[in-house]
Structure formats: structure tokens, C-alpha cells
Design a protein around this motif. Structure first.
Motif, PDB file in Angstrom:
ATOM      1  N   ASP A 121      38.237  41.954  53.046  1.00  0.00           N
ATOM      2  CA  ASP A 121      39.468  42.223  52.308  1.00  0.00           C
ATOM      3  C   ASP A 121      40.586  42.648  53.248  1.00  0.00           C
ATOM      4  N   ASP A 157      41.040  44.338  35.595  1.00  0.00           N
ATOM      5  CA  ASP A 157      41.066  43.184  36.497  1.00  0.00           C
ATOM      6  C   ASP A 157      39.747  42.982  37.239  1.00  0.00           C
ATOM      7  N   PHE A 158      38.775  43.853  37.026  1.00  0.00           N
ATOM      8  CA  PHE A 158      37.512  43.765  37.757  1.00  0.00           C
ATOM      9  C   PHE A 158      36.636  42.625  37.216  1.00  0.00           C
ATOM     10  N   VAL A 189      35.888  54.364  40.694  1.00  0.00           N
ATOM     11  CA  VAL A 189      35.772  52.911  40.626  1.00  0.00           C
ATOM     12  C   VAL A 189      34.569  52.533  39.776  1.00  0.00           C
ATOM     13  N   ALA A 226      40.895  48.716  36.055  1.00  0.00           N
ATOM     14  CA  ALA A 226      39.558  48.141  35.950  1.00  0.00           C
ATOM     15  C   ALA A 226      39.539  46.906  35.069  1.00  0.00           C
ATOM     16  N   ARG A 278      38.357  46.001  47.264  1.00  0.00           N
ATOM     17  CA  ARG A 278      39.797  45.963  46.988  1.00  0.00           C
ATOM     18  C   ARG A 278      40.368  47.355  46.768  1.00  0.00           C
ATOM     19  N   MET A 286      46.214  50.054  40.369  1.00  0.00           N
ATOM     20  CA  MET A 286      45.146  49.144  39.983  1.00  0.00           C
ATOM     21  C   MET A 286      44.626  49.491  38.593  1.00  0.00           C
ATOM     22  N   TYR A 290      31.221  45.486  40.676  1.00  0.00           N
ATOM     23  CA  TYR A 290      31.056  44.394  41.635  1.00  0.00           C
ATOM     24  C   TYR A 290      31.676  44.780  42.973  1.00  0.00           C
ATOM     25  N   GLU A 334      33.072  43.300  45.434  1.00  0.00           N
ATOM     26  CA  GLU A 334      34.387  42.785  45.829  1.00  0.00           C
ATOM     27  C   GLU A 334      35.512  43.651  45.272  1.00  0.00           C
ATOM     28  N   ASP A 335      35.306  44.167  44.040  1.00  0.00           N
ATOM     29  CA  ASP A 335      36.305  45.057  43.445  1.00  0.00           C
ATOM     30  C   ASP A 335      36.315  46.407  44.154  1.00  0.00           C
ATOM     31  N   THR A 394      38.305  55.552  34.894  1.00  0.00           N
ATOM     32  CA  THR A 394      39.025  54.437  35.508  1.00  0.00           C
ATOM     33  C   THR A 394      40.544  54.604  35.447  1.00  0.00           C
TER      34      THR A 394
END
Length: 319
Positions: free
Chosen positions: A19, A292-293, A231, A290, A209, A288, A203, A205-206, A280
């Protein structure tokens, strides 16, 4: 920015590095093990241990920010042998915080989603990681240059996570690879306790980020977030729900009926009927959400596909 990533050869760190590179940053991987990973363009490797204050300070002197992930993991493992986790997770974090403060660097520290369980007799991992959070708050409050943002992910999962015995060599058993590997070879999934406990998963990847965004926020504003950034997913499920979902996805891959779920006694350091979730709303501090996760069903499907493709053939060949 050139970012020092401690524990940089690990699972979450590997996704954070990707990332950061995608955002145009450079990465200095700091790890006590030289695992001979191929380095991407923009990456360098520094062989060192966070327990070595001199090594940490030297690495920090050449960077513009730090993401601190290095830690000794495990629940049962840190109960039976607590000293390594205390030395690395507390004293190692102290070295990182001191170096970051000395050079007025933005620092992002990886806390734990179950931090509150330190009051319930959990393992030394949670205790030591939470103690380091207290040190971070002290630095932010009283030390010039203290700029430490705490990020608390719940259980990170996804492609690339190491596999524990009897299917791999990792010393720490993680929920996603444990469930996926058993389901793919047709063995009932083992769940500790009755499975009604909630242990949210997010996940990887989240997670990556969030860490990168938190560091950029700290660098741009010159200060840490007011509260820890938690998160996790918007919707919680039980461990039984996760086990059944993994069994279903593995069945689609193998063409065999879904495996069952086998319940085992809780292990030392685990709290019956625990609820490990995230606030969250704290993600809003760094812009940000959650929402969008990656949804759990999609993340688990990707994870099962990964182990079916990258782990299962070698396991079957060696069996």
C-alpha cells in the motif's frame, strides 16, 4: 516519505508495504529475520531487532515516519513463556517510541482489538501490547516530539497468512488459515468453545490502508489522532458463522460436501462468550469508513481460494 516498517517481513506488514509503495512512498523493512524476500522497487532491508535501541535509532534516523508492527504473538504461547513478549512488545515499543520522538517522526503503533481483555486474565500478548499503548499516551502527553497514533485492528485475515501445525510451520494458530486448511482437506473445522463468541475479522488489505492513511494523517497534521483508530467490520458474526462460511466456500472449491464443526475446550487466556468488536466510528478521524471495507463473505472467499491455489497442492503432494 520513507517509512520504517518494524516487523516488516510479517503478514500484515507485507500488505502495508504494498500500500505504501502504491502511494509513492519508500519503505525500509526492519526485521530480526532476513527471510530473503525479493524486494520491490522502493524497498530496502535493515536487519535488526526492536529490542536493540541503537539499531532502532539508527534506522529511524534515515526515515520520515514509522509503522510499528514488530511483536511476539500468541495467547497460549505467551502465557507459558511471557518473557519474550514482555521484552519485545513493551521494551521494543519503548525503543521505537523513543526514536520516533527523538526525530519528531509520525509513528503508527499496532495495538490489539481485544485490549480491554487485559482486565479479564487474558494472555501476555494482550497485556504487553496494551501496556505499550499506555506508553504511547505518555509520550503524546508529556514528550516534545511525541506523535504516536494507535491503530487497533481486530483479527486480520487474508491471502498470505501463515499456517500453523499440523498443516504448516507457524507457531501461532490464526482463525482463517486454520479453518480454511482443515476444510480444504476434508477435516472438520475445530472451534474452541461453543462458537457463540464474537471475534470480528477484517480483511488485511483494509487493515493496510488504515495504517498507511493514519501515518499520512499524522505526517500532514503534525499530531496523532485524538483516540485510537479501531479497524473492523460494520456487522459482527460469531465464530460458528465464520466456520460455516469457510466450510461452504471450501466445498465449492473441492466439490466435496461441507465439513462439520468440532468444538474443543477453550484454551488458557481465552474468555468464554467474549465479544471482540470495533468502534468503527473512530475511522472518521482519518477520513475513512468501514462501509468501504471488503465484506466478510467476499474476503473469506478470496482467502479460501488463496489456500486452495497456493497451499493445497503442495500439502497434497507432500502427504
Amino acid at each position: 516519505m520513507k517509512v520504517l516498517v518494524t516487523g516488516g517481513s510479517g503478514f500484515i506488514a507485507s500488505w502495508i508495504r504494498k500500500d505504501l509503495l502504491a502511494r509513492g512512498h519508500q519503505v525500509l523493512i526492519f526485521d530480526h529475520q532476513d527471510r530473503r524476500q525479493p524486494l520491490a522497487d522502493g524497498e530496502e532491508f535493515f536487519l535488526g531487532d526492536v529490542r536493540d535501541a541503537t539499531a532502532v535509532t539508527e534506522a529511524a534516523a534515515h526515515c520520515d515516519g514509522i509503522i510499528h508492527l514488530a511483536a511476539v504473538l500468541g495467547t497460549q504461547e505467551t502465557i507459558s513463556n511471557p518473557r519474550p513478549s514482555a521484552e519485545t512488545n513493551i521494551l521494543g515499543s519503548l525503543n521505537v517510541f523513543e526514536a520516533g520522538t527523538q526525530y519528531n517522526l509520525p509513528v503508527v503503533y499496532a495495538g490489539v482489538g481485544n485490549h480491554f481483555m487485559r482486565l479479564q486474565g487474558t494472555g501476555c500478548y494482550t497485556i504487553t501490547k496494551s501496556a505499550a499503548e499506555d506508553l504511547a499516551r505518555m509520550y503524546n502527553a508529556y514528550r516534545d516530539g511525541g506523535r504516536i497514533t494507535i491503530v487497533r485492528p481486530v483479527n486480520a485475515y487474508g491471502p498470505g497468512q501463515s499456517v500453523a501445525a499440523p498443516y504448516g510451520t507457524s507457531k501461532v494458530r490464526k482463525i482463517a488459515p486454520s479453518f480454511a486448511c482443515r476444510a480444504l482437506v476434508g477435516t472438520d473445522i475445530e472451534v474452541y468453545g461453543d462458537g457463540t463468541q464474537i471475534s470480528d475479522c477484517v480483511y488485511v488489505e483494509d487493515v493496510a490502508r488504515v495504517f498507511a492513511t493514519a501515518l499520512q494523517y499524522n505526517a500532514a497534521t503534525g499530531r496523532p489522532t485524538e483516540k485510537p483508530v479501531e479497524v473492523g467490520p460494520l456487522t459482527s458474526v460469531t465464530v460458528n458463522d465464520i466456520a460455516r462460511a469457510v466450510a461452504g466456500y471450501a466445498s465449492e472449491v473441492t466439490g466435496q460436501p461441507p465439513v462439520g464443526v468440532k468444538h474443543l475446550p477453550m484454551r488458557p487466556g481465552e474468555v468464554p462468550n467474549a465479544i471482540v468488536t470495533s468502534d468503527t466510528s473512530t475511522l472518521q478521524q482519518i477520513g475513512m469508513t468501514a462501509a468501504d471495507f471488503v465484506p466478510l463473505d467476499e474476503g473469506l472467499r478470496r482467502t479460501v481460494d488463496y489456500y486452495a491455489t497456493h497451499w493445497l497442492p503442495g500439502y497434497l503432494e507432500a502427504a
